[in-house]
Design a protein around this motif. Structure first.
Motif, mmCIF file in Angstrom:
data_model
loop_
_atom_site.group_PDB
_atom_site.id
_atom_site.type_symbol
_atom_site.label_atom_id
_atom_site.label_comp_id
_atom_site.label_asym_id
_atom_site.label_seq_id
_atom_site.Cartn_x
_atom_site.Cartn_y
_atom_site.Cartn_z
ATOM 1 N N GLY A 7 0.542 -1.170 0.060
ATOM 2 C CA GLY A 7 -0.246 -0.348 0.150
ATOM 3 C C GLY A 7 0.606 1.332 0.274
ATOM 4 O O GLY A 7 -0.017 2.076 -0.481
ATOM 5 N N ALA B 283 -3.787 0.292 -5.768
ATOM 6 C CA ALA B 283 -4.101 1.099 -3.795
ATOM 7 C C ALA B 283 -4.590 2.253 -4.537
ATOM 8 O O ALA B 283 -4.967 2.942 -3.695
ATOM 9 C CB ALA B 283 -2.494 0.754 -3.625
ATOM 10 N N ARG C 189 -3.165 -4.829 0.333
ATOM 11 C CA ARG C 189 -2.076 -4.896 1.608
ATOM 12 C C ARG C 189 -1.423 -6.041 1.726
ATOM 13 O O ARG C 189 -0.212 -6.321 2.012
ATOM 14 C CB ARG C 189 -2.334 -4.721 2.502
#
Length: 490
Positions: free
Chosen positions: A20, A205, A215
């Motif tokens: 991320g 992201a 993630r």
């Protein structure tokens, strides 16, 4: 923020993407080979603690998502992966066009095709055909006998993906496979395409901040063979799988890390070929048609993919008349390769000097055994064998160079194939049907109509294996009826 170039040094900064976050600090230099300028990227050793998912129970958030929800998220990503909409992909294209063996028109067409991988139907087909959503979404019952029952589930794994850089599709396909299998991926990018996987991950992201798919994804560059870093990374406490694309040297290197608890899924180098039955040479129209189709199999993607044709077996016969037919057809093949439009095929950016010398030597000394058509300007060539044997260097054919080999019957061509033969283009369809039960014994892994070798379907097996089924761990839950099961009693 796109990748940036240091105006003082001319060196590109290649970011890392870690779960991320885009990382551009603690940069170290890489590259600098001819044709591959130096670039800077985050020190992989410093990244290591963040790259690895230390606690495997962290995969629970992915396994709470249904396949349909994962497909929803990936399908929403597709429209964001156009060159017009995405500056990160435009930067990836600019970089790859300078460093890749593909030329810019061919690369641009490849990038323009990325959104097609992310359509809802394409994603559903990959999930359903390669594993089965019933195994991905929960425990699928398996009937038994004598009071014994079982349930099976496909559970994601922590994996490193060592990807190749000969087509941007590989980066996209890796991210899709990781998402659909609910796995945790660390993607090692290739030096000739260090930005495509980063660009797709960052777009994901940005579109879905904090989403489990974002993630459970990390993308970084490190030089293959960096012993201390790789020894620390490739440990069963960190990973369950290594999925590796690459050449033989890379495969041998990665194989050293095999150990109990750490499986290697190797997508190693393959070569492909063609068989054209006598129907392809019955008249001028048939010869023109088959030459045009074969040119696509040879020239698409500048012959850089495993499924490109290199040796073309033609059932013209090996007598004098057959050799004349084969030579006339080889001339047509060379013409059709040159006529391919630039977005499909161009002369190679870096023609292999060793191959160039092989062609020169055949022109000088091989007249009784070979005829070289074209290739004087590195535009591509056709080598006609005057016997039923390929040239000794046929595995090194590249840069739109094909070897036409006349044979007396189609089955004779199979003797030249082995377990490294991936795709076999066949004409006509009746011949393909006749060969499909015999060709696998000779190593052939995929049969397609002539002209369709590069039409890749990600929902089908690859290289005679099912990579997605190997990317997951197949977990079994068994139940026994206590009134009927022996329980180990005598």
């Amino acid at each position: 923020m796109t990748a940036r170039t240091d105006t003082a040094t001319g060196s590109l900064t290649v970011p890392a993407y870690v779960r991320g976050t885009t990382v551009t600090d603690r940069l170290v230099p890489f590259g600098g080979r001819p044709g591959r300028p130096a670039f800077h990227s985050p020190d992989p050793t410093a990244l290591l603690p963040r790259l690895v998912l230390r606690d495997p129970s962290g995969l629970r958030d992915l396994h709470r998502l249904s396949t349909s929800r994962i497909i929803d998220q990936l399908a929403a990503l597709g429209p964001l992966l156009t060159l017009e909409a995405n500056p990160l992909l435009r930067e990836a294209l600019r970089t790859a066009a300078a460093w890749s063996d593909m030329t810019e028109p061919v690369l641009r067409a490849a990038y323009e095709g990325l959104p097609e991988l992310f359509t809802r139907q394409a994603l559903h087909d990959v999930a359903e055909h390669t594993i089965g959503t019933r195994f991905l979404d929960g425990w699928a019952p398996v009937p038994g006998r004598g009071g014994r029952r079982a349930a099976v589930r496909a559970v994601g794994a922590r994996a490193v993906h060592v990807i190749a850089g000969n087509h941007p599709m590989i980066a996209a396909l890796t991210i899709i496979r990781n998402a659909l299998t609910r796995s945790d991926a660390i993607i090692k990018t290739p030096s000739n395409d260090p930005l495509t996987a980063v660009a797709i991950a960052r777009t994901l992201a940005d579109a879905a901040p904090g989403h489990p798919l974002a993630r459970h994804l990390a993308v970084a560059y490190w030089k293959g063979g960096t012993e201390a870093f790789e020894r620390a990374l490739y440990q069963p406490r960190n990973l369950e799988k290594i999925i590796a694309w690459g050449g033989m040297a890379a495969m041998r290197h990665i194989a050293r890390y095999t150990r109990p608890g750490l499986e290697i899924v190797a997508l190693d180098p393959k070569s492909s070929g063609t068989v054209i039955g006598p129907e392809g040479f019955i008249d001028a129209a048939a010869m023109t048609r088959t030459a045009r189709l074969a040119a696509a199999d040879v020239g698409e993607l500048n012959q850089l993919a495993c499924f490109n044709a290199r040796v073309v077996h033609v059932v013209t016969g090996t007598d004098a008349a057959g050799l004349r037919r084969a030579e006339a057809w080889a001339q047509l093949l060379h013409q059709e390769i040159q006529a391919l439009p630039a977005h499909r095929s161009t002369p190679a950016r870096h023609f292999d000097p060793a191959l160039r010398e092989h062609l020169r030597a055949l022109r000088a000394t091989g007249g009784d055994w070979y005829r070289v058509i074209g290739g004087r300007a590195d535009e591509g060539a056709v080598v006609l064998s005057r016997t039923a044997d390929p040239v000794a260097f046929h595995t090194a054919l590249s840069g739109r160079v094909a070897n036409v080999v006349p044979v007396d019957d189609a089955e004779q061509a199979l003797s030249a194939m082995d377990a490294s033969t991936q795709t076999l283009g066949v004409y006509p369809g009746t011949l393909k049907e006749r060969l499909r039960d015999l060709a696998p014994f000779h190593g052939v892994q995929r049969l397609v109509p002539l002209g369709r070798a590069t039409d890749y379907r990600p929902d089908l097996p690859q290289d005679a294996t099912e990579p997605l089924r190997r990317m997951v761990r197949w977990i079994v839950d068994e139940t026994c009826d206590p009134t009927t099961a022996s329980g180990g009693q005598r």
